[in-house]
Write an enzyme that holds these catalytic residues in place. Sequence first.
Site, PDB file in Angstrom:
ATOM      1  N   HIS A   1      -4.164  -3.196   1.255  1.00 38.32           N
ATOM      2  CA  HIS A   1      -5.461  -4.589   0.370  1.00 38.32           C
ATOM      3  C   HIS A   1      -5.024  -5.255   0.982  1.00 38.32           C
ATOM      4  O   HIS A   1      -4.322  -6.057   1.510  1.00 38.32           O
ATOM      5  CB  HIS A   1      -3.879  -4.245  -0.626  1.00 38.32           C
ATOM      6  CG  HIS A   1      -3.415  -3.372  -1.569  1.00 38.32           C
ATOM      7  ND1 HIS A   1      -2.688  -2.690  -1.143  1.00 38.32           N
ATOM      8  CD2 HIS A   1      -3.959  -3.284  -2.889  1.00 38.32           C
ATOM      9  CE1 HIS A   1      -2.783  -1.309  -1.919  1.00 38.32           C
ATOM     10  NE2 HIS A   1      -3.595  -1.971  -2.780  1.00 38.32           N
TER      11      HIS A   1
ATOM     12  N   ASP B   1      -2.064  -7.666   1.379  1.00 40.17           N
ATOM     13  CA  ASP B   1      -1.040  -6.892   2.330  1.00 40.17           C
ATOM     14  C   ASP B   1      -1.551  -8.054   3.501  1.00 40.17           C
ATOM     15  O   ASP B   1      -0.795  -8.202   3.775  1.00 40.17           O
ATOM     16  CB  ASP B   1      -1.617  -5.878   3.179  1.00 40.17           C
ATOM     17  CG  ASP B   1      -1.402  -5.202   2.014  1.00 40.17           C
ATOM     18  OD1 ASP B   1      -1.012  -5.019   0.838  1.00 40.17           O
ATOM     19  OD2 ASP B   1      -2.136  -4.060   1.550  1.00 40.17           O
TER      20      ASP B   1
HETATM   21  C1  XLS Z   1      -0.065   3.218  -6.755  1.00 41.41           C
HETATM   22  C2  XLS Z   1      -1.168   3.543  -6.103  1.00 41.41           C
HETATM   23  C3  XLS Z   1      -1.725   1.986  -4.752  1.00 41.41           C
HETATM   24  C4  XLS Z   1      -3.378   2.282  -4.194  1.00 41.41           C
HETATM   25  C5  XLS Z   1      -4.127   1.002  -3.644  1.00 41.41           C
HETATM   26  O1  XLS Z   1       0.296   4.025  -6.876  1.00 41.41           O
HETATM   27  O2  XLS Z   1      -1.431   4.494  -4.535  1.00 41.41           O
HETATM   28  O3  XLS Z   1      -1.083   2.432  -3.513  1.00 41.41           O
HETATM   29  O4  XLS Z   1      -3.988   3.278  -2.964  1.00 41.41           O
HETATM   30  O5  XLS Z   1      -4.488   0.528  -4.608  1.00 41.41           O
END
Ligand code: XLS
Length: 439
Positions: free
Chosen positions: A103, A106
Amino acid sequence: MPSKYFPEVPNSIPFEGRDSKNPLAFKFYDKAKIVGDKTMAEHLRFSVAYWHTFMGSGSDMFGAPSFNRAWRKSNDPLDRARATLEAAFEFFQKLGIGYYCFHDRDIAPEGESFAQSCKNLETLVGLAKTLQQETGIKLLWGTANLFSNPMYAQGAATNPDAHVMAHAAAQVKHAIDATHELGGENYVFWGGREGYETLLNTDLKHEQEQMARFLHMAVEYKRKIGFKGQFLIEPKPAEPTKHQYDFDSATTLYFLQHHGLLDYFKLNIEANHATLAGHSFEHELAVASAAGKLGSVDANRGDMLLGWDTDQFPTDLYSTTFAMMIILKQNGLGTGGLNFDAKVRRSSIDPVDLFYAHIGGMDAFARGLLIARKILDDPSLAALMEERYASYKSGIGLQLMTRKAGLEEAEQWILRNGNPVPRSSRQEMLENLINSYIQ
Ligand code: XLS
Ligand code: CA
Ligand code: CA
C-alpha cells in the site's frame, strides 16, 4: 546486499527435498523444476505482502506491539521507511521470492499535508526502483490505503462528503503513478471502508454509483498515462464495515458488469475473505475463473473456529491443491500471482519466524501444484466429468442446449420418454481419488 536485518538466515534458502529437517530449507518448492510446461516459479509467482511482513507490529485490540523489529527503530519516519525497505529487499533476496506488494502508506509515511505524503512516496519509490533494478525483484501490485486515516471512517470512494471522495481520488492517482513507475504488473482496489453500518444514514444506490464513477475515473487515468498493469478488485464481505459492497466474486462481477466496468477489471481472490463470505476458497476462485476474471490470489487462510480475517499463512494441502487445480485449468494467473497476505501470530516474535512462515506457505502451494498436476493428468477425473454431462451432447440434451427445445418440446419429450432414472454423483469415490494423490 549486506546481511543486516536477518543475520541468522543464510544468503539463500536452499531446496533440500521432502526428507530435509532443515527449517530454513524448502522441501517442495524447487523454483527451476519444470511442472508441465513451466517452472514452479513461473506457475506460482509468489509475492510478499509488505504490510504484514515488514510493518506488522504484533499489536491487536487487546495488546501492545510484541515484535521488536530492527528496521522500525529510528525516530525519523523517513529513515524508518528507508530501513524497512532495505530489510524487505534483504528478506526477498534470501527467500528467493520474485515479487512483493504494497500500500502507498506501507512504503512511505503519511505527511502533515497531502503534498508531503506525495513527496514521501516519491522518495521511497525512487529507492525501491533502485533496489528492484539491483535485485531483479518486481512489484506484483500496488494499492492505496484508503481505510486507516480517520478521514475515511465513512468510506473513501463512497464517502458522503465529496471532499473525502476527492482526497481518495487524488491518493489513488498518486498510488497508480507509484505502481506505474515501479513497473507494477497489477493495481489492486480493495474497498476497505466502502460499505455501510446502517441504512438509516446510507443511500446505498447513490454510494454504489459513486463507487462505479470512481473506478471509471481510475480507468480513464490508467489509459491516459499508459499504465499497462491489470486492474484488480478484491472482494471481502465484512470487516471493517458490516456490509462491504464487494461482498464476494459473484457480487463484484455483477457490480462491474452493471456499471460497464467488466472489461477493465479482474478479481484478486483472498482465501480468508472467501471463508468470511461463507464460501470455500475454491468456490470463489471457480466463480471468478468461470467468468474469465480470476486475475490474482491473496494466499492465506482463516481459522474456521474464529470466522474473522485472521490472515494466517496457508498450510492446508487440500486448499492449495484445489486452488492450483483451478489455476492450472485456466492456464495460470497471467500477470497475477500468489501474494502471501498473511501475518505471523502475535507470539511468533522473531524475524526468523517470517522466514518459517513464508517457506511453509511456498511449500504448501508447491506441493498443491504438484498434486493438482497429477490429478488433472489422471484421465479418470476428466472422464467422470465428461460422462456426467454427456447427455447434453445429443438428443433432447443438445436440443435444450441449443435452445431448439423449449418448455413445450420438453413436455412432449417427457410424455414420450417418461421420468429420468436417478444416477450416482460418485462424490465419495472422487474424494478417495483426491486422497490417493495427497502425499
Ligand atoms: C484486507 C485486505 C487488504 C488488501 C489490500 O483485509 O486483504 O490487505 O489485500 O488492501
Ligand atoms: Ca488481501
Ligand atoms: Ca485479509
